[in-house]
Design a protein around this motif. Structure first.
Motif, PDB file in Angstrom:
ATOM      1  N   SER A 242       0.493  52.217 -69.067  1.00 14.43           N
ATOM      2  CA  SER A 242      -0.787  51.572 -68.788  1.00 14.43           C
ATOM      3  C   SER A 242      -1.801  51.839 -69.883  1.00 14.43           C
ATOM      4  O   SER A 242      -1.829  52.915 -70.458  1.00 14.43           O
ATOM      5  CB  SER A 242      -1.341  52.098 -67.457  1.00 14.43           C
ATOM      6  N   SER A 243      -2.651  50.829 -70.133  1.00 14.21           N
ATOM      7  CA  SER A 243      -3.823  51.039 -70.976  1.00 14.21           C
ATOM      8  C   SER A 243      -5.040  51.344 -70.111  1.00 14.21           C
ATOM      9  O   SER A 243      -6.151  51.397 -70.613  1.00 14.21           O
ATOM     10  CB  SER A 243      -4.099  49.798 -71.835  1.00 14.21           C
ATOM     11  N   ASP A 244      -4.804  51.550 -68.812  1.00 11.86           N
ATOM     12  CA  ASP A 244      -5.877  51.801 -67.842  1.00 11.86           C
ATOM     13  C   ASP A 244      -6.944  50.705 -67.917  1.00 11.86           C
ATOM     14  O   ASP A 244      -8.127  50.985 -68.123  1.00 11.86           O
ATOM     15  CB  ASP A 244      -6.519  53.173 -68.075  1.00 11.86           C
ATOM     16  N   PRO A 245      -6.548  49.440 -67.743  1.00 11.57           N
ATOM     17  CA  PRO A 245      -7.534  48.357 -67.830  1.00 11.57           C
ATOM     18  C   PRO A 245      -8.515  48.422 -66.667  1.00 11.57           C
ATOM     19  O   PRO A 245      -8.154  48.784 -65.552  1.00 11.57           O
ATOM     20  CB  PRO A 245      -6.675  47.096 -67.745  1.00 11.57           C
ATOM     21  N   ARG A 246      -9.768  48.068 -66.943  1.00 12.72           N
ATOM     22  CA  ARG A 246     -10.793  48.075 -65.906  1.00 12.72           C
ATOM     23  C   ARG A 246     -11.065  46.660 -65.425  1.00 12.72           C
ATOM     24  O   ARG A 246     -11.230  45.739 -66.231  1.00 12.72           O
ATOM     25  CB  ARG A 246     -12.098  48.681 -66.421  1.00 12.72           C
ATOM     26  N   LEU A 247     -11.124  46.513 -64.138  1.00 12.03           N
ATOM     27  CA  LEU A 247     -11.503  45.255 -63.509  1.00 12.03           C
ATOM     28  C   LEU A 247     -12.987  45.325 -63.181  1.00 12.03           C
ATOM     29  O   LEU A 247     -13.443  46.236 -62.486  1.00 12.03           O
ATOM     30  CB  LEU A 247     -10.691  45.033 -62.230  1.00 12.03           C
ATOM     31  N   LEU A 248     -13.755  44.362 -63.716  1.00  9.05           N
ATOM     32  CA  LEU A 248     -15.182  44.264 -63.432  1.00  9.05           C
ATOM     33  C   LEU A 248     -15.387  43.215 -62.350  1.00  9.05           C
ATOM     34  O   LEU A 248     -14.916  42.091 -62.489  1.00  9.05           O
ATOM     35  CB  LEU A 248     -15.965  43.873 -64.689  1.00  9.05           C
ATOM     36  N   THR A 249     -16.094  43.595 -61.292  1.00 12.59           N
ATOM     37  CA  THR A 249     -16.342  42.666 -60.185  1.00 12.59           C
ATOM     38  C   THR A 249     -17.830  42.619 -59.881  1.00 12.59           C
ATOM     39  O   THR A 249     -18.464  43.667 -59.697  1.00 12.59           O
ATOM     40  CB  THR A 249     -15.584  43.099 -58.915  1.00 12.59           C
ATOM     41  N   ALA A 250     -18.388  41.405 -59.852  1.00 15.29           N
ATOM     42  CA  ALA A 250     -19.762  41.193 -59.412  1.00 15.29           C
ATOM     43  C   ALA A 250     -19.699  40.549 -58.036  1.00 15.29           C
ATOM     44  O   ALA A 250     -19.323  39.376 -57.919  1.00 15.29           O
ATOM     45  CB  ALA A 250     -20.517  40.309 -60.392  1.00 15.29           C
ATOM     46  N   PRO A 251     -20.022  41.306 -56.976  1.00 15.64           N
ATOM     47  CA  PRO A 251     -19.916  40.752 -55.622  1.00 15.64           C
ATOM     48  C   PRO A 251     -20.820  39.544 -55.438  1.00 15.64           C
ATOM     49  O   PRO A 251     -21.941  39.491 -55.963  1.00 15.64           O
ATOM     50  CB  PRO A 251     -20.352  41.923 -54.729  1.00 15.64           C
ATOM     51  N   ALA A 252     -20.329  38.570 -54.691  1.00 14.30           N
ATOM     52  CA  ALA A 252     -21.083  37.344 -54.462  1.00 14.30           C
ATOM     53  C   ALA A 252     -22.280  37.594 -53.560  1.00 14.30           C
ATOM     54  O   ALA A 252     -22.235  38.431 -52.659  1.00 14.30           O
ATOM     55  CB  ALA A 252     -20.177  36.291 -53.840  1.00 14.30           C
ATOM     56  N   GLY A 253     -23.349  36.875 -53.831  1.00 14.86           N
ATOM     57  CA  GLY A 253     -24.500  36.839 -52.947  1.00 14.86           C
ATOM     58  C   GLY A 253     -24.605  35.449 -52.364  1.00 14.86           C
ATOM     59  O   GLY A 253     -23.623  34.872 -51.909  1.00 14.86           O
ATOM     60  N   SER A 254     -25.790  34.875 -52.423  1.00 14.56           N
ATOM     61  CA  SER A 254     -25.944  33.501 -51.960  1.00 14.56           C
ATOM     62  C   SER A 254     -25.309  32.514 -52.935  1.00 14.56           C
ATOM     63  O   SER A 254     -24.977  31.385 -52.579  1.00 14.56           O
ATOM     64  CB  SER A 254     -27.430  33.170 -51.789  1.00 14.56           C
ATOM     65  N   THR A 255     -25.135  32.924 -54.189  1.00 11.61           N
ATOM     66  CA  THR A 255     -24.455  32.113 -55.197  1.00 11.61           C
ATOM     67  C   THR A 255     -23.440  32.990 -55.916  1.00 11.61           C
ATOM     68  O   THR A 255     -23.469  34.221 -55.815  1.00 11.61           O
ATOM     69  CB  THR A 255     -25.443  31.546 -56.230  1.00 11.61           C
ATOM     70  N   THR A 256     -22.533  32.342 -56.635  1.00 13.48           N
ATOM     71  CA  THR A 256     -21.554  33.087 -57.425  1.00 13.48           C
ATOM     72  C   THR A 256     -22.224  33.643 -58.678  1.00 13.48           C
ATOM     73  O   THR A 256     -22.791  32.890 -59.467  1.00 13.48           O
ATOM     74  CB  THR A 256     -20.383  32.183 -57.821  1.00 13.48           C
ATOM     75  N   PRO A 257     -22.187  34.950 -58.900  1.00 14.75           N
ATOM     76  CA  PRO A 257     -22.837  35.535 -60.072  1.00 14.75           C
ATOM     77  C   PRO A 257     -21.972  35.379 -61.319  1.00 14.75           C
ATOM     78  O   PRO A 257     -20.797  35.009 -61.252  1.00 14.75           O
ATOM     79  CB  PRO A 257     -22.971  37.005 -59.676  1.00 14.75           C
ATOM     80  N   GLN A 258     -22.559  35.688 -62.466  1.00 21.73           N
ATOM     81  CA  GLN A 258     -21.817  35.837 -63.711  1.00 21.73           C
ATOM     82  C   GLN A 258     -21.560  37.325 -63.946  1.00 21.73           C
ATOM     83  O   GLN A 258     -22.349  38.169 -63.535  1.00 21.73           O
ATOM     84  CB  GLN A 258     -22.599  35.250 -64.885  1.00 21.73           C
ATOM     85  N   VAL A 259     -20.454  37.630 -64.608  1.00 22.06           N
ATOM     86  CA  VAL A 259     -20.176  39.013 -64.990  1.00 22.06           C
ATOM     87  C   VAL A 259     -19.622  39.003 -66.407  1.00 22.06           C
ATOM     88  O   VAL A 259     -18.917  38.070 -66.803  1.00 22.06           O
ATOM     89  CB  VAL A 259     -19.183  39.684 -64.007  1.00 22.06           C
ATOM     90  N   ALA A 260     -19.991  40.000 -67.194  1.00 23.38           N
ATOM     91  CA  ALA A 260     -19.535  40.085 -68.578  1.00 23.38           C
ATOM     92  C   ALA A 260     -19.387  41.549 -68.950  1.00 23.38           C
ATOM     93  O   ALA A 260     -19.955  42.438 -68.299  1.00 23.38           O
ATOM     94  CB  ALA A 260     -20.512  39.390 -69.527  1.00 23.38           C
TER      95      ALA A 260
END
Length: 468
Positions: free
Chosen positions: A108-126
């Motif tokens: 493994s390269s120990d990849p990280r999953l970035l998650t922006a939880p949804a609110g009233s709209t779908t957010p952006q994540v970077a």
């Protein structure tokens, strides 16, 4: 005539990578709608406007530096993480959650999953990652963007010559198996080898695949990663050892899809001539790597520009189905942007090398980038000599604003020009007014060089009109 009340309600749920659409359609609506029409005015079926249901936004970071051995230097079939990459994140939502993908079965390269939880709209994540490593023969710096899962990724880079190790990382952040096919090309054409198709990556996991398992002793490679089922985030890590001297490491990010126009922003040239001194340094020379996935020969014009307006043009020919490296000789040190114009669609990337402290060298891979939208969020992982480059390939000047908290930076990027500037690291950045521009982040200091493209915002669904 009046329509009867529908007796049955059907529901569908369609889920994509960033949004889900809930559609409710009444049975019998078609009959009722046509009954309202006349012979002179045809009836129009009744429709319903549906709004996408907000869903969590996800991107996957490249992970840590890898070597093919365990901690004791044994088991050369298993990839082991070395050190830890630093990650910066940004979101239009409330928060970014970080989690790890499992890869215990194959290293493994120990990849990280970035998650922006949804609110009233779908957010952006970077997000982005940066790592400086010095561990035995693994020495150098690497940087990469955190990317959207996709069904197709082009990795323009890598080598399997003696002393060169290229590892493809396949990360599956979805809840279903991903079946991956690798199309591998070198200077002789497409590689035919068992095991390149039907690679299964389990849900929420990563698989590391050595490129040398399919092709050996090749200086120039391009890999097309295609998946079905679950979508994949693919990167490539290359490590170089020149005889017994570390020659650097870097991460190849996915480049833009095949196109007649490719832009590689912010390519760093620094001490390339000095890096080519000594034995086993043939691949220390800077090159632009091209590949034509079609059947026609590409006539290519390469515009090479700097932030101060200088530059030149290099013309080349790329034959279909084979990898072509175009030498970039006689360019002084600096940051350049490459604009590739081709008669047929191509993919492109650039490799440079620089001397580092202690008499070693480091290599850097720079991927082509997709055009940005008018409003983009991003974050630059902290690293030595970080700079942002914005390239304007459009026919109009662009007034761009880069905001980080209370800090506001305004600039005009002239048509056909590049703007390179220092931007804050480890913080959320908002880039406005960059519609059609291309962006990249580069690093350069005594420890090495690296770079990656700024990703555009993830496409989200908009309200649609649904007819029975």
């Amino acid at each position: 005539m009046s329509a009867s009340t529908p007796s049955t309600v059907r529901r569908w749920l369609v889920r994509g990578s960033a949004t889900a659409v809930a559609v409710v359609v009444a049975a019998g609506t078609v009959t009722a709608a046509h009954a309202l029409g006349t012979t002179s005015t045809p009836g129009r079926p009744a429709g319903q406007t549906v709004t996408p249901v907000a869903a969590d936004a996800e991107r996957v970071c490249a992970g840590d530096a890898l070597r093919l051995s365990d901690d004791a230097g044994n088991d050369a079939t298993k990839a082991t993480a070395v050190g830890s990459a630093t990650i910066a994140t940004a979101t239009t939502g409330d928060t970014v959650e970080r989690s790890d993908l499992d890869a215990s079965a194959s290293g493994s390269s120990d990849p990280r999953l970035l998650t922006a939880p949804a609110g009233s709209t779908t957010p952006q994540v970077a997000g982005s990652s940066y790592q400086s490593v010095s561990d035995g023969d693994l020495v150098g710096v690497g940087a990469a963007s955190c990317d959207d899962p996709a069904q197709s990724t082009w990795l323009v880079g890598g080598s399997t010559e003696t002393g060169r190790t290229s590892l493809i990382t396949l990360s599956n952040p979805t809840d279903v198996n991903a079946t991956v096919d690798l199309s591998i090309y070198d200077a002789s054409g497409e590689v035919s080898a068992p095991g390149t198709t039907g690679i299964v990556v389990a849900p929420n996991s990563q698989k590391v695949v050595p490129l040398s398992g399919f092709v050996s002793d090749q200086a120039s490679t391009v890999v097309h990663v295609e998946s079905s089922g679950g979508q994949i985030v693919a990167h490539m890590q290359e490590t170089v050892v020149r005889t017994l001297t570390p020659g650097g490491f870097d991460i190849v990010s996915g480049g833009a899809a095949p196109s007649t126009s490719q832009v590689i922003p912010g390519v760093v040239l620094s001490g390339a001539e000095a890096a080519q001194r000594g034995d086993d340094t043939a691949d220390a020379a800077p090159v632009l790597r091209l590949f034509v996935p079609g059947t026609a020969t590409a006539r290519v014009s390469i515009g090479i520009t700097t932030a101060d307006g200088g530059g030149s043009t290099v013309n080349a020919t790329a034959e279909p189905g084979i990898v072509t490296d175009v030498a970039l000789d006689d360019f002084p040190d600096g940051r350049y942007s490459f604009t590739v114009s081709s008669t047929v669609p191509v993919v492109a990337g650039a490799r440079t090398t620089t001397p580092t402290q202690g008499g070693a060298t480091d290599l850097g891979w720079f991927a082509s980038a997709e055009p940005l939208g008018d409003d983009v969020v991003t974050a630059i992982a902290p690293g030595g000599g970080a700079r942002m480059s914005l390239v304007n390939p459009t026919q109009r000047d662009a007034d761009v604003t880069v905001t980080s908290g209370d800090r506001v930076q305004e600039l005009t990027v002239v048509s056909g020009a590049t703007a390179t500037f220092t931007a804050p690291t480890a913080t959320q950045l908002r880039i406005e007014g960059a519609e059609g521009l291309v962006g990249g982040i580069t690093y350069q200091d005594d420890e090495g060089i690296a770079g990656y493209p700024i990703r555009p915002s993830t496409a989200v669904s908009t309200p649609v009109r649904v007819y029975p």
